[in-house]
Design an enzyme around this catalytic site. Structure first.
Site, PDB file in Angstrom:
ATOM      1  N   ASN A 161      -3.360  -4.030  -6.297  1.00  0.00           N
ATOM      2  CA  ASN A 161      -3.502  -3.326  -7.570  1.00  0.00           C
ATOM      3  C   ASN A 161      -4.398  -2.117  -7.355  1.00  0.00           C
ATOM      4  O   ASN A 161      -5.629  -2.219  -7.380  1.00  0.00           O
ATOM      5  CB  ASN A 161      -4.089  -4.258  -8.627  1.00  0.00           C
ATOM      6  CG  ASN A 161      -3.124  -5.373  -8.975  1.00  0.00           C
ATOM      7  OD1 ASN A 161      -2.148  -5.155  -9.689  1.00  0.00           O
ATOM      8  ND2 ASN A 161      -3.361  -6.557  -8.415  1.00  0.00           N
ATOM      9  N   GLU A 162      -3.765  -0.995  -7.127  1.00  0.00           N
ATOM     10  CA  GLU A 162      -4.496   0.233  -6.818  1.00  0.00           C
ATOM     11  C   GLU A 162      -5.075   0.846  -8.096  1.00  0.00           C
ATOM     12  O   GLU A 162      -4.709   0.438  -9.207  1.00  0.00           O
ATOM     13  CB  GLU A 162      -3.543   1.238  -6.138  1.00  0.00           C
ATOM     14  CG  GLU A 162      -2.960   0.770  -4.809  1.00  0.00           C
ATOM     15  CD  GLU A 162      -3.970   0.790  -3.651  1.00  0.00           C
ATOM     16  OE1 GLU A 162      -5.194   0.779  -3.890  1.00  0.00           O
ATOM     17  OE2 GLU A 162      -3.521   0.804  -2.487  1.00  0.00           O
ATOM     18  N   PRO A 163      -5.999   1.818  -7.966  1.00  0.00           N
ATOM     19  CA  PRO A 163      -6.576   2.472  -9.141  1.00  0.00           C
ATOM     20  C   PRO A 163      -5.494   2.898 -10.135  1.00  0.00           C
ATOM     21  O   PRO A 163      -4.435   3.392  -9.733  1.00  0.00           O
ATOM     22  CB  PRO A 163      -7.296   3.689  -8.547  1.00  0.00           C
ATOM     23  CG  PRO A 163      -7.671   3.240  -7.172  1.00  0.00           C
ATOM     24  CD  PRO A 163      -6.562   2.348  -6.717  1.00  0.00           C
TER      25      PRO A 163
ATOM     26  N   SER B  10      -4.301   0.601 -12.225  1.00  0.00           N
ATOM     27  CA  SER B  10      -3.654  -0.654 -12.644  1.00  0.00           C
ATOM     28  C   SER B  10      -4.234  -1.148 -13.966  1.00  0.00           C
ATOM     29  O   SER B  10      -5.436  -1.020 -14.218  1.00  0.00           O
ATOM     30  CB  SER B  10      -3.861  -1.735 -11.577  1.00  0.00           C
ATOM     31  OG  SER B  10      -3.197  -1.378 -10.395  1.00  0.00           O
TER      32      SER B  10
END
Ligand code: F6R
Length: 649
Positions: free
Chosen positions: A175-177, A179
């Site tokens: 879950n990258e920035p 998300s």
């Protein structure tokens, strides 16, 4: 360790290194451990207790598992418990966080492969109880696949436990920035930083997948219990932001602050930026020992942009250090004491200055000609990290030996190996000396037909190792080291033919101990990357520490000083430096040329990471940076400084 009633909120009673009680800036339960090995055992114990508790009740333990470097030691301990203590995984159902999109199970870098290698292949978990997102789902079926993954977790009543590592982007799972707090399992595009961190494992950024399937933040947050692992100095900043910062989708790990039962386990290196460690005097009462005093004074001078001798009582009082002034009498006395300490670290005589009073110098004057043993984990760490000091030691007449601990072959690109093999073949042809071994023909065939996935063939490794040897001897010669004093250990832990190395073995330690015994050095220089939890430098250092322990009662060892330099990526904090060797402009330019001899490591190396500067640039920036800091603290202004910390064993 664990409450027997699992329906209650579980809390663990770890025995961490908490140096200071006051954690008021921390918004999550955080425990700091001296190293990741001890912390990993504590985590494995909690997981084992959960599995056993559930088994006693005839229930399944539903585990959310992570991949990457962080959980490896946890899994190793679980395997040990399975083998030696009868821990069974028959009542375990596992759900992995994520998988690279586009990778088959059998790909060496797939998370499926990782889990087989590091856990599932060694315990009795039932194959039908293993769940991992598939990297090969058809795009049309992807949506349904993700819904089904969620439903399957739900059908077991949710996750009892979720293990997490943190990515440098602040991701959990993938879950990258950006998300959402409530996101569920889905396809995601990986951030550039995440991909460049994985580039080493994939032998280059271009091979790293761009997408992955990951459980969502919402999926993770529903777990009953979460443990987050954070090891190594590269994670220090993101760990601080997760624990002390605001909750934001820009740092998805910060959502964990809202979880009812999460513990963050941090090793010392990853804890460096947390307030109670970095500036404990701003948090609560502290015990002022010499290390902490130095750290505080350097911090204050930097913060106030003042040389040490200009700090005032008011500066100290306004920055939580009134107790220090009370202890020392006045800022004036403390400033002079610290100024003298810092000045005494500076010496242009890294092997000691003959016939000089050495009572306040980092090194002894006698013997005036020392035997010096420089350990270099890879064949270029010596010149990158201490190329200036190396030149001085040689020029000042010491017997300088350089020992390359590993072949460094994994970091040589195929195209370089091909160039050398083709050259050797043509050379042989014209000199008409072909022994008929077909060695180079075989190697060329191998390189041309090599598939991304396979272990590097021995022939190819040999060529790559030779390339690095040739570069290393050219560089040491240039620094004034005699050819016969250059040694290659080729430690076996490194030579696996893949990015993943074997654990340190007795054979590795013996090689290091033997050369120490052979040379009987007065000084040892070694790469002190204590922070790096899995890297080659740390393993090389462990081998040196183990050898020192083995030899410590020998007469020559009692007279030996061990100096640690930092690897290519970082420098000691000024307050930790015990020997600062000034580098003149001429020496710095010679050092640059010495680094240039390492041609295979120039211009976009295989393990570049996120720092795009070349090694010579990083090294110069770092040495100039240290000189600049000394200057700003009110000490003499030099072109550059190489820094060392003494290891007392
Ligand atoms: C792994 C995962 C990632 C990693 C994170 C840290 O399944 O989902 O979030 O936990 O990237 O990776 P390492 O542990 O390799 O530093």
């Amino acid at each position: 360790m664990m409450a027997s009633d699992l329906s209650k909120t579980v809390d663990i009673s770890y025995q961490p290194v908490g140096r200071f009680e006051d954690k008021r800036y921390e918004k999550m339960h955080t425990e700091i451990f001296p190293n990741s090995s001890i912390a990993s055992i504590a985590v494995a114990e909690e997981i084992a207790a959960l599995i056993r508790n559930k088994a006693e009740r005839g229930e399944m333990a539903i585990l959310g598992l992570a991949t990457g470097s962080s959980p490896i030691k946890v899994y190793a301990e679980l395997i040990r418990m399975h083998n030696e203590e009868g821990l069974s995984f028959r009542n375990v159902v596992s759900f992995n966080l994520d998988e690279y999109y586009g990778l088959k199970k059998e790909h060496r870098q797939s998370y499926w492969y990782f889990m087989q290698e590091n856990l599932f292949g060694h315990v009795d978990i039932l194959p039908e109880n293993i769940n991992l997102p598939s990297g090969m789902v058809d795009p049309e079926q992807l949506n349904q696949f993700c819904i089904d993954y969620e439903l399957k977790i739900k059908s077991y009543g949710g996750l009892d436990f979720q293990l997490l590592g943190i990515g440098r982007t602040g991701h959990i799972g993938f879950n990258e920035p950006g998300s959402h707090r409530k996101s569920t399992t889905r396809l995601i595009t990986l951030d550039h930083l995440t991909r460049s961190d994985a580039a080493g494992d994939f032998a280059g950024l271009d091979n790293v997948p761009r997408k992955a399937i990951t459980m969502g933040v919402g999926t993770i947050m529903k777990a009953n219990r979460i443990i987050m692992l954070s090891w190594g100095d590269k994670k220090a900043e993101v760990t601080r932001d997760m624990i002390e910062g605001e909750i934001t989708g820009e740092l998805p790990a910060s959502f964990l602050q809202d979880h009812h039962n999460v513990t963050v386990l941090v090793d010392e290196a990853a804890s460096a930026e947390i307030k109670r460690i970095k500036t404990p005097w701003l948090v609560g009462p502290v015990h002022w020992d010499e290390d902490l005093i130095r750290k505080a004074v350097v911090w204050l001078a930097e913060k106030e942009s003042k040389p040490v001798l200009k700090l005032t009582d008011r500066d100290y009082n306004d920055n939580g250090m009134s107790s220090l002034i009370a202890l020392e009498g006045s800022a004036y006395d403390l400033n002079i004491r610290m100024f003298n300490y810092l000045s005494d670290t500076i010496t242009g005589w890294p092997g000691g200055k003959p016939n000089a009073d050495d009572s306040r110098r980092p090194e002894r004057a006698e013997p005036s000609k020392k035997r010096v043993l420089v350990f270099s984990p890879h064949p270029d760490d010596d010149v990158i990290s201490m190329g200036g000091t190396l030149q001085r030691l040689a020029k000042q007449g010491h017997e300088v030996h350089v020992v390359y601990q590993t072949s460094g072959n994994i970091a040589v690109a195929d195209h370089d190996a091909l160039r050398f093999a083709e050259f050797a073949l043509q050379f042989k042809a014209i000199s008409d000396e072909d022994a008929g071994s077909k060695f180079y023909e075989k190697a060329i065939e191998m390189i041309k037909n090599k598939s991304e996935n396979e272990v590097e063939p021995v022939e190819l490794r040999k060529i790559k190792g030779l390339i690095r040897r040739g570069e290393a001897i050219a560089a040491t010669r240039y620094c004034g080291i005699k050819d016969e004093f250059v040694h290659y250990l080729d430690m076996p832990f490194y030579d696996t033919g893949k990015a993943k190395k074997s654990p340190l073995s007795d054979a590795d330690i013996k090689l290091v101990a033997d050369i120490m015994e052979d040379i009987k050095p007065h000084q040892i220089f070694a790469a002190g990357d204590l922070a790096d939890p899995h890297g080659t430098h740390k393993v090389c250092l462990d081998a040196i520490f183990a050898s020192l322990a083995k030899l410590k009662n020998k007469a020559f060892m009692k007279e030996c000083y061990v100096w640690l330099y930092r690897g290519a990526w970082q420098e000691w904090d000024v307050n930790d430096i015990e020997m600062a060797v000034p580098i003149s402009p001429e020496e710095l330019s010679r050092k640059r040329k010495a680094i240039f001899f390492h041609q295979s490591q120039k211009d976009g190396v295989m393990f570049q990471g996120s720092d795009h500067r070349e090694f010579w640039q990083r090294s110069e920036d770092r040495n100039r940076g240290t000189a600049d800091l000394y200057d700003k603290l009110g000490l003499p202004e030099y072109e550059a400084i190489e820094a060392f910390k003494r290891y007392k064993f």
